[in-house]
Design a protein around this motif. Structure first.
Motif, PDB file in Angstrom:
ATOM      1  N   THR A   1     125.598  42.770   7.247  1.00 35.70           N
ATOM      2  CA  THR A   1     124.851  42.858   8.499  1.00 35.70           C
ATOM      3  C   THR A   1     125.199  44.097   9.289  1.00 35.70           C
ATOM      4  O   THR A   1     124.530  44.415  10.263  1.00 35.70           O
ATOM      5  CB  THR A   1     125.112  41.618   9.375  1.00 35.70           C
ATOM      6  OG1 THR A   1     126.515  41.541   9.651  1.00 35.70           O
ATOM      7  CG2 THR A   1     124.657  40.356   8.674  1.00 35.70           C
ATOM      8  N   GLY A   2     126.254  44.794   8.913  1.00 29.48           N
ATOM      9  CA  GLY A   2     126.638  46.004   9.617  1.00 29.48           C
ATOM     10  C   GLY A   2     128.006  46.466   9.179  1.00 29.48           C
ATOM     11  O   GLY A   2     128.647  45.862   8.315  1.00 29.48           O
ATOM     12  N   PHE A   3     128.449  47.535   9.776  1.00 31.56           N
ATOM     13  CA  PHE A   3     129.756  48.090   9.484  1.00 31.56           C
ATOM     14  C   PHE A   3     130.616  47.979  10.736  1.00 31.56           C
ATOM     15  O   PHE A   3     130.174  48.305  11.834  1.00 31.56           O
ATOM     16  CB  PHE A   3     129.652  49.557   9.065  1.00 31.56           C
ATOM     17  CG  PHE A   3     128.882  49.752   7.794  1.00 31.56           C
ATOM     18  CD1 PHE A   3     129.500  49.553   6.577  1.00 31.56           C
ATOM     19  CD2 PHE A   3     127.548  50.103   7.815  1.00 31.56           C
ATOM     20  CE1 PHE A   3     128.804  49.725   5.394  1.00 31.56           C
ATOM     21  CE2 PHE A   3     126.841  50.279   6.647  1.00 31.56           C
ATOM     22  CZ  PHE A   3     127.469  50.086   5.430  1.00 31.56           C
ATOM     23  N   GLY A   4     131.836  47.511  10.556  1.00 35.67           N
ATOM     24  CA  GLY A   4     132.756  47.386  11.672  1.00 35.67           C
ATOM     25  C   GLY A   4     133.709  48.568  11.735  1.00 35.67           C
ATOM     26  O   GLY A   4     133.623  49.523  10.959  1.00 35.67           O
ATOM     27  N   GLU A   5     134.613  48.489  12.659  1.00 38.77           N
ATOM     28  CA  GLU A   5     135.615  49.536  12.824  1.00 38.77           C
ATOM     29  C   GLU A   5     136.495  49.632  11.587  1.00 38.77           C
ATOM     30  O   GLU A   5     136.773  48.639  10.931  1.00 38.77           O
ATOM     31  CB  GLU A   5     136.476  49.227  14.044  1.00 38.77           C
ATOM     32  CG  GLU A   5     135.712  49.285  15.347  1.00 38.77           C
ATOM     33  CD  GLU A   5     136.594  48.978  16.538  1.00 38.77           C
ATOM     34  OE1 GLU A   5     137.820  49.090  16.421  1.00 38.77           O
ATOM     35  OE2 GLU A   5     136.032  48.620  17.574  1.00 38.77           O
ATOM     36  N   GLY A   6     136.933  50.848  11.279  1.00 42.38           N
ATOM     37  CA  GLY A   6     137.843  51.054  10.157  1.00 42.38           C
ATOM     38  C   GLY A   6     137.206  50.811   8.802  1.00 42.38           C
ATOM     39  O   GLY A   6     137.902  50.533   7.831  1.00 42.38           O
ATOM     40  N   GLY A   7     135.874  50.879   8.704  1.00 43.70           N
ATOM     41  CA  GLY A   7     135.206  50.695   7.416  1.00 43.70           C
ATOM     42  C   GLY A   7     134.967  49.245   7.033  1.00 43.70           C
ATOM     43  O   GLY A   7     134.539  48.953   5.926  1.00 43.70           O
ATOM     44  N   ARG A   8     135.256  48.315   7.932  1.00 43.19           N
ATOM     45  CA  ARG A   8     135.058  46.885   7.654  1.00 43.19           C
ATOM     46  C   ARG A   8     133.557  46.599   7.462  1.00 43.19           C
ATOM     47  O   ARG A   8     132.714  47.149   8.144  1.00 43.19           O
ATOM     48  CB  ARG A   8     135.600  46.071   8.827  1.00 43.19           C
ATOM     49  CG  ARG A   8     135.521  44.572   8.598  1.00 43.19           C
ATOM     50  CD  ARG A   8     135.972  43.781   9.830  1.00 43.19           C
ATOM     51  NE  ARG A   8     134.871  43.725  10.785  1.00 43.19           N
ATOM     52  CZ  ARG A   8     134.917  44.209  12.021  1.00 43.19           C
ATOM     53  NH1 ARG A   8     135.998  44.805  12.470  1.00 43.19           N
ATOM     54  NH2 ARG A   8     133.889  44.111  12.820  1.00 43.19           N
ATOM     55  N   HIS A   9     133.235  45.747   6.529  1.00 40.61           N
ATOM     56  CA  HIS A   9     131.855  45.311   6.304  1.00 40.61           C
ATOM     57  C   HIS A   9     131.669  43.967   6.988  1.00 40.61           C
ATOM     58  O   HIS A   9     132.398  43.019   6.712  1.00 40.61           O
ATOM     59  CB  HIS A   9     131.571  45.140   4.806  1.00 40.61           C
ATOM     60  CG  HIS A   9     131.546  46.425   4.058  1.00 40.61           C
ATOM     61  ND1 HIS A   9     130.393  46.968   3.575  1.00 40.61           N
ATOM     62  CD2 HIS A   9     132.527  47.290   3.720  1.00 40.61           C
ATOM     63  CE1 HIS A   9     130.651  48.094   2.958  1.00 40.61           C
ATOM     64  NE2 HIS A   9     131.952  48.312   3.030  1.00 40.61           N
TER      65      HIS A   9
END
Length: 110
Positions: A58-66
């Protein structure tokens, strides 16, 4: 959907009042960017019942988190037309063991 030993069975109905039982099952898996879907389908005359388990990005989080979303449900079709689509209230997963006992079949778009 239940499995025991080398047999898988789809049952529909209520406890003590099962309306449909089918051991004629097929399994399809489709991967896509950021996730995938596994389906198990039972056919009864001109009805097709497809249980699905889907993971999607659903998106990309901080630090490359999916960030992911999981969904599962039941799709009911008659003569190729969708007559009902039910979402599961909790995540339901298709066991990896199912692949060993259910033959491959076509993916059902929805």
């Amino acid at each position: 959907m239940c499995g025991r030993n080398a047999t898988a069975v789809y049952r529909f109905g209520r406890p003590g009042r099962v309306e449909l039982t089918s051991a004629a099952l097929t399994m399809a898996m489709r991967g896509f960017a950021g996730g995938g879907e596994t389906q198990i389908t039972a056919v009864n005359k001109d009805y097709r019942y497809t249980v699905f388990d889907r993971t999607s990005r659903t998106g990309f989080g901080e630090g490359g988190r999916h960030d992911t979303a999981m969904s599962s449900g039941l799709l009911i079709q008659r003569a190729g037309r969708t007559v009902a689509a039910k979402a599961c209230s909790r995540d339901a997963t298709v066991s990896a063991k199912a692949q060993a006992i259910i033959k491959p079949g076509p993916y059902v778009p929805h």
